[in-house]
Design an enzyme around this catalytic site. Structure first.
Site, PDB file in Angstrom:
ATOM      1  N   SER A  13      -6.289  27.610 -51.211  1.00  0.00           N
ATOM      2  CA  SER A  13      -7.415  27.068 -51.977  1.00  0.00           C
ATOM      3  C   SER A  13      -7.528  25.549 -51.917  1.00  0.00           C
ATOM      4  O   SER A  13      -8.519  24.991 -52.369  1.00  0.00           O
ATOM      5  CB  SER A  13      -7.320  27.508 -53.439  1.00  0.00           C
ATOM      6  OG  SER A  13      -6.143  26.994 -54.037  1.00  0.00           O
ATOM      7  N   SER A 131       8.008  23.924 -45.288  1.00  0.00           N
ATOM      8  CA  SER A 131       9.023  23.229 -46.067  1.00  0.00           C
ATOM      9  C   SER A 131       8.564  21.793 -46.274  1.00  0.00           C
ATOM     10  O   SER A 131       7.418  21.539 -46.646  1.00  0.00           O
ATOM     11  CB  SER A 131      10.376  23.301 -45.344  1.00  0.00           C
ATOM     12  OG  SER A 131      11.377  22.663 -46.089  1.00  0.00           O
ATOM     13  N   TYR A 145      12.929  20.807 -56.636  1.00  0.00           N
ATOM     14  CA  TYR A 145      12.027  20.899 -55.484  1.00  0.00           C
ATOM     15  C   TYR A 145      12.834  20.829 -54.188  1.00  0.00           C
ATOM     16  O   TYR A 145      12.676  21.676 -53.296  1.00  0.00           O
ATOM     17  CB  TYR A 145      11.001  19.769 -55.526  1.00  0.00           C
ATOM     18  CG  TYR A 145      10.189  19.665 -54.257  1.00  0.00           C
ATOM     19  CD1 TYR A 145       9.151  20.560 -54.013  1.00  0.00           C
ATOM     20  CD2 TYR A 145      10.460  18.690 -53.300  1.00  0.00           C
ATOM     21  CE1 TYR A 145       8.411  20.481 -52.850  1.00  0.00           C
ATOM     22  CE2 TYR A 145       9.719  18.601 -52.143  1.00  0.00           C
ATOM     23  CZ  TYR A 145       8.703  19.502 -51.914  1.00  0.00           C
ATOM     24  OH  TYR A 145       7.970  19.435 -50.757  1.00  0.00           O
ATOM     25  N   LYS A 149      13.402  23.734 -51.065  1.00  0.00           N
ATOM     26  CA  LYS A 149      13.085  23.512 -49.657  1.00  0.00           C
ATOM     27  C   LYS A 149      14.333  23.629 -48.783  1.00  0.00           C
ATOM     28  O   LYS A 149      14.278  24.127 -47.649  1.00  0.00           O
ATOM     29  CB  LYS A 149      12.414  22.148 -49.476  1.00  0.00           C
ATOM     30  CG  LYS A 149      11.052  22.043 -50.144  1.00  0.00           C
ATOM     31  CD  LYS A 149      10.097  23.141 -49.683  1.00  0.00           C
ATOM     32  CE  LYS A 149       8.705  22.973 -50.243  1.00  0.00           C
ATOM     33  NZ  LYS A 149       7.784  24.044 -49.803  1.00  0.00           N
TER      34      LYS A 149
END
Length: 276
Positions: A13, A131, A145, A149
């Protein structure tokens, strides 16, 4: 007549996912595009927009099944959905930490498990995991975060070794700085995650200010640039385990992996310089 290829893309989106959805459709692929805000997915006769929440198993199953019911095959899965749950590692709630892993890591894992039987039966397919250079390097207040990753990369590499004999590949794209609202949103999350009277407030506010200055002067890759990188990973005759948009992104990762003390010193000096 050659059968058209089918790609399914999460986080379609906005940003990279939005541009990738448009790009694959322009290349005559059939695209099944998923996002929570389904109304913001690009409109095209080659694009099937599906409401998707990658943290929900039933949503993931319905997303994959939509592609199989309509086209009978899946050639590429692009695990793009993700965000940055920034804030002090000491203060972020366990609910938010779990949400970060559910979105950035477990969603990709489940979708990959769902498409692999089809890809193995086809004897072809690619899983492209989006990633970040933050999978190898880090900054303060991004602990979870970076953890997601790093996990995504290790999992993807192990998966690639398992599925390559079946003609399937699992690859990583590692964007660096981007021209998007990602950093602004991540740093606002950092502010929102501060507890009342937090000892980290000043440091977080300094970092937020520094990130804004750094991003305003660095340019960075556009979402269209990164969409082109996704397409390259999907179509290269001899795919690579890692895809980078810029030489500087590749070098940041190399320095971070080979010279962690140098990286930490450079990162610390950059943060101090831009936060003043």
């Amino acid at each position: 007549m050659t059968e058209k290829k089918v790609v399914i893309i999460t986080g379609a989106s906005n940003g990279m996912g939005f541009e990738a959805t448009k790009l694959f459709a322009s290349k005559d692929w059939q695209v099944v595009a998923g996002a929570r805000r389904v109304e913001k997915i690009p409109q095209d006769d080659k694009i099937t927009a599906v409401k998707l929440d990658v943290t929900q198993s039933e949503s993931n199953k319905a997303f994959v099944q939509t592609a199989l019911d309509k086209y009978g095959r899946i050639d590429v899965l692009i695990n793009n959905a993700g965000y940055g749950e920034y804030g002090p590692a000491e203060e972020i709630s366990m609910d938010n930490i779990r949400k970060q892993f559910e979105t950035n890591f477990f969603g990709a894992v489940e979708l990959s498990q769902l498409v692999l039987p089809t890809m193995r039966a086809q004897k072809s397919g690619r899983i492209i995991n989006i990633s970040s250079i933050g999978g190898n390097i880090y900054m303060p207040f991004g602990a979870f975060y970076h953890a997601t990753k790093g996990a995504l990369q290790q999992w993807s590499d192990a998966l690639d070794m398992e599925v390559e004999p079946f003609g399937v590949r699992s690859l990583i794209v590692q964007p660096g700085g981007t021209q998007s609202a990602w950093g602004e949103i991540a740093m606002q999350n950092a502010i929102d995650n501060l507890k009342e009277g937090s000892v980290y407030r000043q440091a977080v506010e300094d970092l937020k200010r520094g990130m804004a200055r750094l991003e305003s002067g660095s340019g960075g890759a556009t979402s269209a640039d990164l969409a082109a990188l996704f397409y390259q990973a999907a179509t290269d005759a001899k795919p690579k385990l890692r895809y980078f948009n810029a030489f500087s992104d590749r070098m940041m990762v190399r320095v971070g992996k080979a010279h962690p003390r140098i990286f930490r010193k450079v990162m610390g000096s950059m943060i101090k310089r831009f936060s003043k």
